[in-house]
Design an enzyme around this catalytic site. Structure first.
Site, PDB file in Angstrom:
ATOM      1  N   GLY A 120       0.837  -1.201   0.000  1.00  0.00           N
ATOM      2  CA  GLY A 120       0.000   0.000   0.000  1.00  0.00           C
ATOM      3  C   GLY A 120       0.866   1.243   0.000  1.00  0.00           C
ATOM      4  N   GLY A 146       1.192   4.576   3.774  1.00  0.00           N
ATOM      5  CA  GLY A 146       2.339   3.744   3.385  1.00  0.00           C
ATOM      6  C   GLY A 146       3.496   4.569   2.843  1.00  0.00           C
ATOM      7  CG  LEU A 195       0.176   9.736   9.220  1.00  0.00           C
ATOM      8  CD1 LEU A 195      -0.610  10.625   8.270  1.00  0.00           C
ATOM      9  CD2 LEU A 195       1.326   9.123   8.469  1.00  0.00           C
ATOM     10  CG  LEU A 210     -11.260   1.287  15.565  1.00  0.00           C
ATOM     11  CD1 LEU A 210     -12.303   0.185  15.715  1.00  0.00           C
ATOM     12  CD2 LEU A 210     -11.385   1.935  14.193  1.00  0.00           C
ATOM     13  CB  CYS A 269      -9.477   8.103   9.139  1.00  0.00           C
ATOM     14  SG  CYS A 269      -8.340   7.344   7.963  1.00  0.00           S
ATOM     15  CG  PHE A 270     -11.945  12.033  12.268  1.00  0.00           C
ATOM     16  CD1 PHE A 270     -10.909  11.266  12.769  1.00  0.00           C
ATOM     17  CD2 PHE A 270     -11.898  13.402  12.470  1.00  0.00           C
ATOM     18  CE1 PHE A 270      -9.839  11.841  13.445  1.00  0.00           C
ATOM     19  CE2 PHE A 270     -10.843  13.990  13.151  1.00  0.00           C
ATOM     20  CZ  PHE A 270      -9.812  13.211  13.631  1.00  0.00           C
ATOM     21  CE  LYS A 302      -5.068  18.587   8.511  1.00  0.00           C
ATOM     22  NZ  LYS A 302      -4.399  17.708   9.481  1.00  0.00           N
ATOM     23  NE  ARG A 315      -8.371   9.480   1.074  1.00  0.00           N
ATOM     24  CZ  ARG A 315      -7.479   8.603   1.501  1.00  0.00           C
ATOM     25  NH1 ARG A 315      -7.702   7.317   1.360  1.00  0.00           N
ATOM     26  NH2 ARG A 315      -6.366   9.009   2.068  1.00  0.00           N
TER      27      ARG A 315
HETATM   28  P1  NAD Z   1      -4.880   4.948   0.390  1.00  0.00           P
HETATM   29  O1  NAD Z   1      -6.145   4.597  -0.290  1.00  0.00           O
HETATM   30  O2  NAD Z   1      -4.250   6.294   0.149  1.00  0.00           O
HETATM   31  O3  NAD Z   1      -3.772   3.862   0.036  1.00  0.00           O
HETATM   32  C1  NAD Z   1      -3.992   2.489   0.064  1.00  0.00           C
HETATM   33  C2  NAD Z   1      -3.204   1.860  -1.082  1.00  0.00           C
HETATM   34  O4  NAD Z   1      -3.248   0.435  -0.931  1.00  0.00           O
HETATM   35  C3  NAD Z   1      -3.779   2.148  -2.470  1.00  0.00           C
HETATM   36  O5  NAD Z   1      -2.789   2.785  -3.260  1.00  0.00           O
HETATM   37  C4  NAD Z   1      -4.145   0.762  -3.023  1.00  0.00           C
HETATM   38  O6  NAD Z   1      -3.927   0.640  -4.408  1.00  0.00           O
HETATM   39  C5  NAD Z   1      -3.205  -0.120  -2.236  1.00  0.00           C
HETATM   40  N1  NAD Z   1      -3.598  -1.538  -2.198  1.00  0.00           N
HETATM   41  C6  NAD Z   1      -4.830  -2.083  -2.013  1.00  0.00           C
HETATM   42  N2  NAD Z   1      -4.765  -3.427  -2.013  1.00  0.00           N
HETATM   43  C7  NAD Z   1      -3.467  -3.755  -2.191  1.00  0.00           C
HETATM   44  C8  NAD Z   1      -2.763  -4.985  -2.269  1.00  0.00           C
HETATM   45  N3  NAD Z   1      -3.400  -6.155  -2.127  1.00  0.00           N
HETATM   46  N4  NAD Z   1      -1.435  -4.961  -2.480  1.00  0.00           N
HETATM   47  C9  NAD Z   1      -0.783  -3.768  -2.602  1.00  0.00           C
HETATM   48  N5  NAD Z   1      -1.391  -2.579  -2.531  1.00  0.00           N
HETATM   49  C10 NAD Z   1      -2.716  -2.553  -2.323  1.00  0.00           C
HETATM   50  O7  NAD Z   1      -5.152   4.752   1.956  1.00  0.00           O
HETATM   51  P2  NAD Z   1      -4.407   5.488   3.174  1.00  0.00           P
HETATM   52  O8  NAD Z   1      -4.994   6.838   3.399  1.00  0.00           O
HETATM   53  O9  NAD Z   1      -2.943   5.349   3.019  1.00  0.00           O
HETATM   54  O10 NAD Z   1      -4.921   4.587   4.382  1.00  0.00           O
HETATM   55  C11 NAD Z   1      -4.457   3.282   4.569  1.00  0.00           C
HETATM   56  C12 NAD Z   1      -4.884   2.799   5.945  1.00  0.00           C
HETATM   57  O11 NAD Z   1      -4.288   3.621   6.946  1.00  0.00           O
HETATM   58  C13 NAD Z   1      -6.384   2.849   6.199  1.00  0.00           C
HETATM   59  O12 NAD Z   1      -6.741   1.746   6.996  1.00  0.00           O
HETATM   60  C14 NAD Z   1      -6.569   4.122   6.993  1.00  0.00           C
HETATM   61  O13 NAD Z   1      -7.681   4.053   7.849  1.00  0.00           O
HETATM   62  C15 NAD Z   1      -5.293   4.176   7.804  1.00  0.00           C
HETATM   63  N6  NAD Z   1      -4.859   5.523   8.202  1.00  0.00           N
HETATM   64  C16 NAD Z   1      -4.915   6.554   7.321  1.00  0.00           C
HETATM   65  C17 NAD Z   1      -4.443   7.817   7.702  1.00  0.00           C
HETATM   66  C18 NAD Z   1      -4.475   8.988   6.764  1.00  0.00           C
HETATM   67  O14 NAD Z   1      -4.136  10.069   7.191  1.00  0.00           O
HETATM   68  N7  NAD Z   1      -4.835   8.837   5.509  1.00  0.00           N
HETATM   69  C19 NAD Z   1      -3.886   7.992   8.975  1.00  0.00           C
HETATM   70  C20 NAD Z   1      -3.834   6.904   9.843  1.00  0.00           C
HETATM   71  C21 NAD Z   1      -4.319   5.666   9.442  1.00  0.00           C
HETATM   72  C1  UGA Z   2      -6.868  12.275  11.795  1.00  0.00           C
HETATM   73  C2  UGA Z   2      -6.180  12.159  13.154  1.00  0.00           C
HETATM   74  O1  UGA Z   2      -5.849  13.476  13.619  1.00  0.00           O
HETATM   75  C3  UGA Z   2      -4.916  11.319  13.038  1.00  0.00           C
HETATM   76  O2  UGA Z   2      -4.345  11.138  14.337  1.00  0.00           O
HETATM   77  C4  UGA Z   2      -5.279   9.958  12.453  1.00  0.00           C
HETATM   78  O3  UGA Z   2      -4.105   9.194  12.277  1.00  0.00           O
HETATM   79  C5  UGA Z   2      -5.961  10.159  11.123  1.00  0.00           C
HETATM   80  O4  UGA Z   2      -7.142  10.974  11.297  1.00  0.00           O
HETATM   81  C6  UGA Z   2      -6.443   8.877  10.516  1.00  0.00           C
HETATM   82  O5  UGA Z   2      -6.627   7.896  11.191  1.00  0.00           O
HETATM   83  O6  UGA Z   2      -6.652   8.955   9.305  1.00  0.00           O
HETATM   84  P1  UGA Z   2      -6.519  13.716   9.611  1.00  0.00           P
HETATM   85  O7  UGA Z   2      -7.901  13.261   9.291  1.00  0.00           O
HETATM   86  O8  UGA Z   2      -5.479  13.548   8.586  1.00  0.00           O
HETATM   87  O9  UGA Z   2      -5.999  12.974  10.924  1.00  0.00           O
HETATM   88  O10 UGA Z   2      -6.536  15.263   9.991  1.00  0.00           O
HETATM   89  P2  UGA Z   2      -7.066  16.065  11.285  1.00  0.00           P
HETATM   90  O11 UGA Z   2      -6.116  17.142  11.568  1.00  0.00           O
HETATM   91  O12 UGA Z   2      -7.410  15.179  12.397  1.00  0.00           O
HETATM   92  O13 UGA Z   2      -8.397  16.726  10.729  1.00  0.00           O
HETATM   93  C7  UGA Z   2      -9.551  15.955  10.445  1.00  0.00           C
HETATM   94  C8  UGA Z   2     -10.706  16.887  10.136  1.00  0.00           C
HETATM   95  O14 UGA Z   2     -11.122  17.584  11.307  1.00  0.00           O
HETATM   96  C9  UGA Z   2     -10.371  17.964   9.103  1.00  0.00           C
HETATM   97  O15 UGA Z   2     -11.463  18.148   8.245  1.00  0.00           O
HETATM   98  C10 UGA Z   2     -10.133  19.197   9.962  1.00  0.00           C
HETATM   99  O16 UGA Z   2     -10.366  20.403   9.281  1.00  0.00           O
HETATM  100  C11 UGA Z   2     -11.146  18.981  11.068  1.00  0.00           C
HETATM  101  N1  UGA Z   2     -10.811  19.689  12.323  1.00  0.00           N
HETATM  102  C12 UGA Z   2      -9.683  19.382  13.006  1.00  0.00           C
HETATM  103  C13 UGA Z   2     -11.690  20.643  12.800  1.00  0.00           C
HETATM  104  O17 UGA Z   2     -12.742  20.930  12.187  1.00  0.00           O
HETATM  105  N2  UGA Z   2     -11.386  21.284  13.983  1.00  0.00           N
HETATM  106  C14 UGA Z   2     -10.258  20.998  14.685  1.00  0.00           C
HETATM  107  O18 UGA Z   2     -10.051  21.625  15.763  1.00  0.00           O
HETATM  108  C15 UGA Z   2      -9.391  20.019  14.184  1.00  0.00           C
END
Ligand code: NAD
Ligand code: UGA
Length: 478
Positions: free
Chosen positions: A10, A15, A171, A225, A280-281, A343, A350
C-alpha cells in the site's frame, strides 16, 4: 531479531510517507513500498518530486534523500514479500458499500488479500504488521490465514513462520512528516516479545524509548479507533456549541479559549468549522458503532453514532444558511468556493466538507467557481460526480445554469473565483486565504455580496470594511 528488509503493501497517504521516514531514519534497513496501482508507483518514482502522488509538506525532501538508496517503490508485490523479514499492511479499509454491515463495517477485502498474498509468497520467518486501521480482532483473521500456510514453499526448505503485530498509525495529513519524525507515541500491540522488540528496534532509531508503547493486540487495534472517535467527538462538540453561540451572542472562539485553558480539557481540536472530513474519522467511528452493535451494546453504538450525525448536520446547516441568507435562492447565482481539500496542506479530498456543501448548492442550481491550491479539477469532477462546465464569456452562464441546474468549474485564482460572485464560501483553512485583499475582491463581486467564513480565517474587520456582509462560524455577534 534485527530487521533488514521491510516490505509495505500500500503506497497511499500512510504507506508512502511512513516508509519514507523509516528509510530516512534507518539507513541499514532496505524498504520497498509496493502497490497494485501502477500509476501510483510510477508517480512515487517520478524524477519530478512535485508530482509525488501525495502532497505533504517536507515529504519531497525525505523521498529525495532516501529513494534509490534504501527506499524503493515497486509493483513486484510477491518479490518484495519474499525478500522481507517484516511486511506492513497499509492498504485502504473503507466503509463497506454493500452486504452485511453496509454503511458501517470496514471493508476488509484488501487486508485479507494482503494476508493471503503474504501467505503465498513469504519465506523464512515473517513479521506481519497491521498498519491499516482495523476493527478490533482483525489480527485473529490474519493469523488464521497465515497459520494455514506454514508449509515450506520448496522441498528441503524449513517451514515458514509468522508473527502478527498491530502498529496503528496516528499521523494527520498536512503534518504527516512532523508527526512521523516526532510522534507523541508509537503503539505496538503483540503477543511475543521478540517480534515487538524487532519493530521497536526500527522505531527506536529515532523515537525515544519511553514513547514506544507496548500493549496486547486487541488494545492496540481498539486504541486506534478510540483515538479517532475521541478526536472527532471534540469537533462535533465544539460545532454543536458554535450553533448555540450563533443564537446567543457568544463567540465559539472565546468559548474554546475559555474551556481549552483548563488543563483537563486542553486547547487542541477545538476549532469550529464546516465539520470534520478526511478518509478516517467518519469511517472509523462507523466501524466502532458497528462493533458495538455486534457485541450487543446498542446504547454505546448510539452514543458514538451521534458524533457522525452532528457532523453531517453541521455541513448541511452551512449550505442551508447560505441559501437562506441569499434571499432563499441561489439558482443561477455565482458562488466562489475557496478550498476543496478536507483540511489545509493536503491534496486529499476524501469526505471533504466541501463535497457535501457544494453538492447541496448544486442541487439548488448554483454556479460554483471552485478554487483550491492543491486539488486538481479532475478530482473535483469525481467528487461531485459532475464534469466542470466553464460559463459563456458573454452571458456568464453555462448551458446547465441556463436551464436552472447547478454547474461548477475550477478557478485558477481566488480573483477569478470571486469575479461576479454573490458570495464567497471559505471551506478550507489554506494560509493564503488568511491574508486576502478583501477590498480588491469586494470590487470584483456583484452587490450585495456575502462572505461565509466556515473556517474563521478571514479578518472580520477587513471583510466588513470592504462592504461585505460576513457570516463566521460560531460568531453570535453578527
Ligand atoms: P490509500 O487509499 O491512500 O492507500 C492504500 C493503497 O493500498 C492504495 O494505493 C491501493 O492501491 C493499495 N492496495 C490495495 N490493495 C493492495 C494490495 N493487495 N497490495 C498492494 N497494494 C494494495 O489509503 P491510506 O490513506 O494510506 O490509508 C491506509 C490505511 O491507513 C487505512 O486503513 C486508513 O484508515 C489508515 N490511516 C490513514 C491515515 C491517513 O491520514 N490517511 C492515517 C492513519 C491511518
Ligand atoms: C486524523 C487524526 O488526527 C490522526 O491522528 C489519524 O491518524 C488520522 O485521522 C487517521 O486515522 O486517518 P486527519 O484526518 O489527517 O488525521 O486530519 P485532522 O487534523 O485530524 O483533521 C480531520 C478533520 O477535522 C479535518 O477536516 C479538519 O479540518 C477537522 N478539524 C480538526 C476541525 O474541524 N477542527 C479541529 O479543531 C481540528
Amino acid at each position: 531479531m534485527t530487521i533488514q528488509r521491510i516490505c509495505c503493501m500500500g503506497a497511499g497517504y500512510v504507506g508512502g510517507p511512513t516508509m519514507a521516514v523509516i528509510a530516512d531514519r534507518c539507513l541499514d534497513v532496505q524498504v520497498t513500498v509496493v502497490d497494485l496501482n501502477e500509476q501510483r508507483i510510477a508517480a512515487w518514482n517520478d524524477a519530478d518530486l512535485s508530482r509525488l502522488p501525495v502532497y505533504e509538506p517536507g515529504l519531497d525532501a525525505v523521498v529525495d534523500r532516501a529513494r534509490g538508496r534504501n527506499l524503493h517503490f515497486s509493483t513486484d508485490v510477491d518479490g518484495a514479500i519474499a525478500d522481507a523479514d517484516m511486511v506492513f499492511i497499509s492498504v485502504n479499509t473503507p466503509t463497506k458499500a454493500r452486504g452485511l454491515g453496509a454503511g458501517q463495517a470496514s471493508d476488509l477485502r484488501w487486508v485479507e488479500a494482503c494476508a493471503r498474498q503474504v501467505a503465498k509468497s513469504a519465506r523464512g520467518h515473517t513479521i506481519v504488521v497491521e498498519k491499516s486501521t482495523l476493527p478490533v480482532r482483525t489480527a485473529e483473521a490474519i493469523r488464521t490465514i497465515l497459520e494455514a500456510a506454514q508449509a515450506p514453499l520448496a522441498e528441503g526448505e524449513a517451514p515458514r513462520t509468522f508473527a502478527v503485530l498491530s502498529n496503528p498509525e496516528f499521523l494527520a495529513e498536512g503534518t504527516a512528516i512532523r508527526d512521523l519524525e516526532t510522534p507523541d507515541r508509537v503503539l505496538i500491540g503483540g503477543e511475543d516479545d521478540s517480534s515487538i522488540d524487532a519493530l521497536a528496534g526500527v522505531y527506536g532509531q529515532w523515537v525515544p524509548g519511553e514513547r514506544i508503547l507496548r500493549t496486547n493486540l486487541w488494545s492496540s487495534e481498539l486504541s486506534k479507533l478510540t483515538a479517532n472517535a475521541f478526536l472527532a467527538q471534540r469537533i462535533s462538540s465544539i460545532n454543536s456549541v458554535a450553533a448555540l453561540c450563533e443564537n446567543t451572542g457568544a463567540d465559539v472562539r472565546e468559548v474554546a479559549r475559555a474551556i481549552g485553558t483548563d488543563s483537563r480539557i486542553g486547547p487542541k481540536f477545538l476549532q469550529s468549522g464546516p465539520g470534520f472530513g478526511g478518509s478516517c474519522f467518519q469511517k472509523d467511528i462507523l466501524n466502532l458503532v458497528y462493533l458495538c452493535r455486534h457485541f450487543g451494546l446498542p446504547e454505546v453504538a448510539d452514543y458514538w453514532e451521534s458524533v457522525v450525525h452532528l457532523n453531517t448536520w453541521q455541513q448541511h446547516r452551512i449550505s442551508r444558511l447560505v441559501v437562506q441568507r441569499l434571499f432563499g435562492t441561489v439558482t443561477g447565482k455565482r458562488l466562489a468556493i475557496l478550498g476543496f481539500a478536507f483540511k489545509a496542506d493536503t491534496n486529499d479530498t476524501r469526505e471533504a466538507p466541501a463535497i457535501r456543501i457544494a453538492h447541496d448548492l448544486l442541487e439548488e442550481g448554483a454556479q460554483l467557481a471552485i478554487h483550491d491550491p492543491k486539488v486538481e479539477s479532475a478530482q473535483i469532477s469525481r467528487d461531485l460526480r459532475q464534469d466542470a462546465e466553464v460559463p459563456d464569456a458573454g452571458t456568464g452562464m453555462t448551458a446547465k445554469t441556463l436551464s436552472g441546474q447547478g454547474a461548477w468549474w475550477a478557478a485558477g485564482s481566488v480573483e477569478q473565483a470571486v469575479a461576479g460572485a454573490d458570495a464567497v464560501l471559505i471551506l478550507t483553512e489554506w494560509t493564503q486565504y488568511r491574508t486576502l485583499d478583501w477590498k480588491d475582491l469586494s470590487a470584483r463581486m456583484r452587490r450585495p455580496a456575502w462572505v461565509f467564513d466556515a473556517r474563521a480565517v478571514a479578518d472580520p474587520n477587513q471583510v466588513r470594511a470592504a462592504g461585505l456582509t460576513l457570516w463566521r462560524v460560531g460568531d453570535g455577534a453578527q
